[in-house]
Design a protein around this motif. Structure first.
Motif, PDB file in Angstrom:
ATOM      1  N   ASN A   3     -38.960 -19.844 -24.656  1.00 44.46           N
ATOM      2  CA  ASN A   3     -40.563 -20.197 -23.259  1.00 44.46           C
ATOM      3  C   ASN A   3     -40.170 -21.101 -23.047  1.00 44.46           C
ATOM      4  O   ASN A   3     -40.575 -21.873 -22.009  1.00 44.46           O
ATOM      5  CB  ASN A   3     -41.822 -19.570 -24.007  1.00 44.46           C
ATOM      6  CG  ASN A   3     -41.995 -18.329 -24.702  1.00 44.46           C
ATOM      7  OD1 ASN A   3     -41.128 -17.129 -23.863  1.00 44.46           O
ATOM      8  ND2 ASN A   3     -43.137 -18.156 -25.475  1.00 44.46           N
ATOM      9  N   ILE A   6     -39.603 -22.579 -19.854  1.00 44.67           N
ATOM     10  CA  ILE A   6     -40.948 -22.696 -18.529  1.00 44.67           C
ATOM     11  C   ILE A   6     -41.445 -24.461 -18.658  1.00 44.67           C
ATOM     12  O   ILE A   6     -41.172 -24.728 -19.288  1.00 44.67           O
ATOM     13  CB  ILE A   6     -42.027 -21.984 -18.688  1.00 44.67           C
ATOM     14  CG1 ILE A   6     -41.260 -20.134 -18.214  1.00 44.67           C
ATOM     15  CG2 ILE A   6     -43.188 -21.951 -17.555  1.00 44.67           C
ATOM     16  CD1 ILE A   6     -42.860 -19.430 -18.919  1.00 44.67           C
ATOM     17  N   MET A  41     -37.284 -13.686 -18.435  1.00 42.49           N
ATOM     18  CA  MET A  41     -38.670 -13.143 -18.393  1.00 42.49           C
ATOM     19  C   MET A  41     -38.825 -11.980 -17.596  1.00 42.49           C
ATOM     20  O   MET A  41     -37.742 -11.470 -17.203  1.00 42.49           O
ATOM     21  CB  MET A  41     -39.488 -13.625 -17.153  1.00 42.49           C
ATOM     22  CG  MET A  41     -39.546 -15.187 -17.599  1.00 42.49           C
ATOM     23  SD  MET A  41     -40.477 -16.417 -16.326  1.00 42.49           S
ATOM     24  CE  MET A  41     -42.799 -15.811 -16.035  1.00 42.49           C
ATOM     25  N   GLY A  90     -47.804 -20.975 -24.170  1.00 43.68           N
ATOM     26  CA  GLY A  90     -47.213 -19.769 -23.248  1.00 43.68           C
ATOM     27  C   GLY A  90     -48.012 -18.977 -22.047  1.00 43.68           C
ATOM     28  O   GLY A  90     -47.803 -17.848 -22.041  1.00 43.68           O
ATOM     29  N   TYR A  93     -46.594 -18.219 -19.237  1.00 42.45           N
ATOM     30  CA  TYR A  93     -45.356 -17.437 -18.880  1.00 42.45           C
ATOM     31  C   TYR A  93     -46.022 -15.779 -19.406  1.00 42.45           C
ATOM     32  O   TYR A  93     -45.355 -14.821 -18.846  1.00 42.45           O
ATOM     33  CB  TYR A  93     -44.756 -17.934 -20.449  1.00 42.45           C
ATOM     34  CG  TYR A  93     -43.450 -16.775 -20.760  1.00 42.45           C
ATOM     35  CD1 TYR A  93     -42.249 -16.751 -20.421  1.00 42.45           C
ATOM     36  CD2 TYR A  93     -43.652 -15.501 -22.133  1.00 42.45           C
ATOM     37  CE1 TYR A  93     -41.497 -16.300 -21.078  1.00 42.45           C
ATOM     38  CE2 TYR A  93     -42.643 -14.816 -22.199  1.00 42.45           C
ATOM     39  CZ  TYR A  93     -41.300 -15.051 -22.127  1.00 42.45           C
ATOM     40  OH  TYR A  93     -40.545 -14.434 -22.568  1.00 42.45           O
ATOM     41  N   THR A 125     -43.552 -22.807 -11.302  1.00 37.93           N
ATOM     42  CA  THR A 125     -42.251 -22.257 -12.803  1.00 37.93           C
ATOM     43  C   THR A 125     -42.102 -21.126 -11.676  1.00 37.93           C
ATOM     44  O   THR A 125     -40.406 -20.509 -11.926  1.00 37.93           O
ATOM     45  CB  THR A 125     -44.008 -21.073 -13.779  1.00 37.93           C
ATOM     46  OG1 THR A 125     -44.472 -21.878 -14.476  1.00 37.93           O
ATOM     47  CG2 THR A 125     -42.712 -20.169 -14.564  1.00 37.93           C
TER      48      THR A 125
END
Length: 264
Positions: A3, A6, A41, A90, A93, A125
């Motif tokens: 993560n 990001i 992702m 997160g 995300y 993002t």
């Protein structure tokens, strides 16, 4: 899954992004799906990755509740806010991955709203430029949803940017204009699922105000980092919310990879 790929939200002050100009908003944008796939992702063409499978599990009860809302179950059940106790856990995300996963459904469309109005990161993002959005609608009666929603190269996914920052964001999110907007979003298209990326609960007042107007709340908890005290304090701010679920993010699975656990 890493993560950390990001990017972190940009700070306010001299290094903050420039103000969004008053200009005709961009109506259609292309999300670089290959880039998102490289970031680990969920994408339509990404195959059966562990991340994709995790979010297939996570989305299923949320969709059941959204369908129940149509038959008089969970009010505004198709409005789902994703939040966390603290920054860096997160939530963006998870909000993007959840939206991407639901966008694969045959019976639903998705609107992903960047509601972290002080530190928006959804569009950044996704590799997209900021634009007019949620705050601008609440501030300008002449703007409508159709003026600011961005269509994407995923036919079932649209985006609503945060718009320009405003020092009265909490009051705007608690206003009658916001309630009217949410009712319009929730009721105009019964097949639409709306995912809101919210500010962290322990950092701003906007998060609790926003969550109180949602049908479902998903709180992201970073495994082995967020303390039990912080989780409990954040949950206290969701006392008025009818439906709250937790995602345990960045936990280590038995195979050594990352794992997104879902707690009802």
């Amino acid at each position: 899954m890493d993560n950390s790929l990001i990017p972190a939200a940009a700070p306010n002050g001299p290094d903050a992004p420039a103000a969004i100009p008053h200009a005709e908003p961009l109506r259609e944008v292309d999300i670089n799906l290959a880039r998102l796939q490289q970031m680990g992702m969920v994408t339509h063409d990404g195959g059966r990755t562990s991340v994709a499978e995790d979010f297939r599990i996570i989305k299923r009860p949320l969709l059941r509740n959204a369908r129940a809302a149509v038959s008089g179950g969970v009010r505004h059940g198709n409005l789902i806010v994703v939040t966390s106790a603290l920054p860096g856990e997160g939530k963006t995300y998870c909000a993007i991955n959840l939206a991407m996963s639901i966008a694969m459904e045959k019976d639903h469309t998705v609107l992903l709203v960047d509601a972290d109005v002080a530190r928006p990161s959804v569009l950044r993002t996704l590799g997209l430029a900021p634009g007019l959005g949620l705050m601008d609608i609440l501030l300008n009666d002449d703007l409508s949803l159709s003026d600011v929603i961005l269509k994407t190269n995923i036919p079932t996914l649209s985006l609503l940017p945060a718009g320009r920052n405003n020092k009265h964001a909490t009051e705007l999110l608690a206003s009658q204009a916001m309630s009217k907007l949410l009712s319009e979003i929730a009721n105009r298209y019964p097949d639409r699922i709306v995912i809101f990326d919210s500010p962290p609960l322990l950092l701003t007042t906007e998060a609790a105000v926003l969550a109180a107007q949602m049908g479902q709340v998903v709180m992201v908890v970073e495994s082995e980092t967020t303390t039990q005290r912080e989780v409990k304090e954040a949950l206290l701010r969701l006392d008025n919310c009818a439906r709250v679920d937790l995602i345990c993010n960045k936990a280590r699975a038995f195979n050594g990879g990352d794992y997104h656990g879902y707690y009802d």
